[in-house]
Design an enzyme around this catalytic site. Structure first.
Site, PDB file in Angstrom:
ATOM      1  N   ASP A  61       0.871  -1.172   0.000  1.00  0.00           N
ATOM      2  CA  ASP A  61       0.000   0.000   0.000  1.00  0.00           C
ATOM      3  C   ASP A  61       0.907   1.220   0.000  1.00  0.00           C
ATOM      4  O   ASP A  61       1.563   1.512   1.001  1.00  0.00           O
ATOM      5  CB  ASP A  61      -0.906  -0.010   1.235  1.00  0.00           C
ATOM      6  N   TYR A 155      -6.074  15.982  -9.262  1.00  0.00           N
ATOM      7  CA  TYR A 155      -5.290  15.088 -10.104  1.00  0.00           C
ATOM      8  C   TYR A 155      -4.157  15.846 -10.786  1.00  0.00           C
ATOM      9  O   TYR A 155      -3.000  15.425 -10.774  1.00  0.00           O
ATOM     10  CB  TYR A 155      -6.193  14.431 -11.138  1.00  0.00           C
ATOM     11  N   GLY A 156      -4.490  16.989 -11.379  1.00  0.00           N
ATOM     12  CA  GLY A 156      -3.470  17.771 -12.066  1.00  0.00           C
ATOM     13  C   GLY A 156      -2.363  18.228 -11.141  1.00  0.00           C
ATOM     14  O   GLY A 156      -1.174  18.139 -11.472  1.00  0.00           O
ATOM     15  N   ARG A 188      -8.243   3.017 -21.790  1.00  0.00           N
ATOM     16  CA  ARG A 188      -9.450   2.267 -21.433  1.00  0.00           C
ATOM     17  C   ARG A 188      -9.182   1.321 -20.267  1.00  0.00           C
ATOM     18  O   ARG A 188      -8.963   0.121 -20.434  1.00  0.00           O
ATOM     19  CB  ARG A 188      -9.968   1.477 -22.645  1.00  0.00           C
TER      20      ARG A 188
END
Length: 231
Positions: A61, A155-156, A188
């Site tokens: 983790d 995220y960015g 995908r």
């Protein structure tokens, strides 16, 4: 004998998607692969799809420093030296800035940035001592300062920080240890969704290419489709 037959790669978040396909490619290239996953049961299921005795499953983790240390210690106790580190584990929060809460941003930074920081701290010193190493940080064009950092916000920001970490680590290790970031594209996967234009195989191609760089290969770069792109 293929040089890669003496190498071991560790891939985080490797039980599905780009991580699993990267593990598959590295096994085909002749490496031993440590398939690292938060859930060891899912890791074992994924490893069975590879059908190779050269795959070892490890619980890891990246958000837990003790988990990273424990994994590194188990491998060291078994005489396993990690030569290639693929930091693939990541999350993709989609909140815009004004709907983004602090916990979500901190979670993105913990997984996407600090996860790679922890694994680099655990495995890069050994690469430096042995005089060989490859580190691949799976980033995104959404983290490029010349691109689309503003969206999605957490995220960015986290991927821009991962790109900065790539440069920091590449400057800290000898030239024989190649440290690069990669934008696999919109793929995908469970994260990218079924409508993404890029297949998992295409997305993993540059990741595996960077993991297998020759001694003359680049370091401290950001790549898409095997070509350097702007930070």
């Amino acid at each position: 004998m293929n040089r890669e037959q003496d190498r071991t790669a560790l891939v985080t978040g490797a039980n599905r998607g780009i991580g699993l396909e990267t593990a598959r490619r590295l096994v085909v290239a002749g490496l031993d692969v440590v398939l690292a996953a938060r859930d060891p049961a899912r890791g074992r299921d994924a490893a069975r799809t590879l059908g190779s005795p050269r795959v070892r499953v490890e619980e890891l983790d990246v958000t837990d420093a003790m988990s990273v240390t424990a994994c590194a210690e188990r491998l060291a106790d078994d005489g396993v030296a990690v030569d290639v580190l693929v930091n693939n584990a990541g999350i993709y929060p989609t909140d815009g800035f004004f709907s983004l809460d602090e916990d979500t941003l901190l979670r993105a930074l913990d997984v996407n940035l600090m996860g790679a920081f922890r694994t680099c701290r655990a495995f890069c010193p050994g690469m430096a001592r042995r005089g060989y190493g490859r580190v691949v940080n799976v980033s995104s064009g959404l983290g490029a300062l010349t691109g689309n950092v503003p969206s999605p916000a957490a995220y960015g920001v986290s991927k821009a920080a991962l790109n900065a970490l790539t440069l920091v680590v590449s400057a800290a290790v000898p030239q024989a240890v190649k440290v690069n970031a990669v934008c696999p594209g919109w793929v995908r996967t469970d994260m990218g969704g079924r409508g993404a234009p890029t297949s998992v195989e295409q997305g993993a191609d540059t990741v595996a290419w960077l993991a297998l760089l020759p001694d003359s290969g680049p370091t401290g770069g950001f790549f898409r489709d095997r070509k350097r792109i702007d930070w």
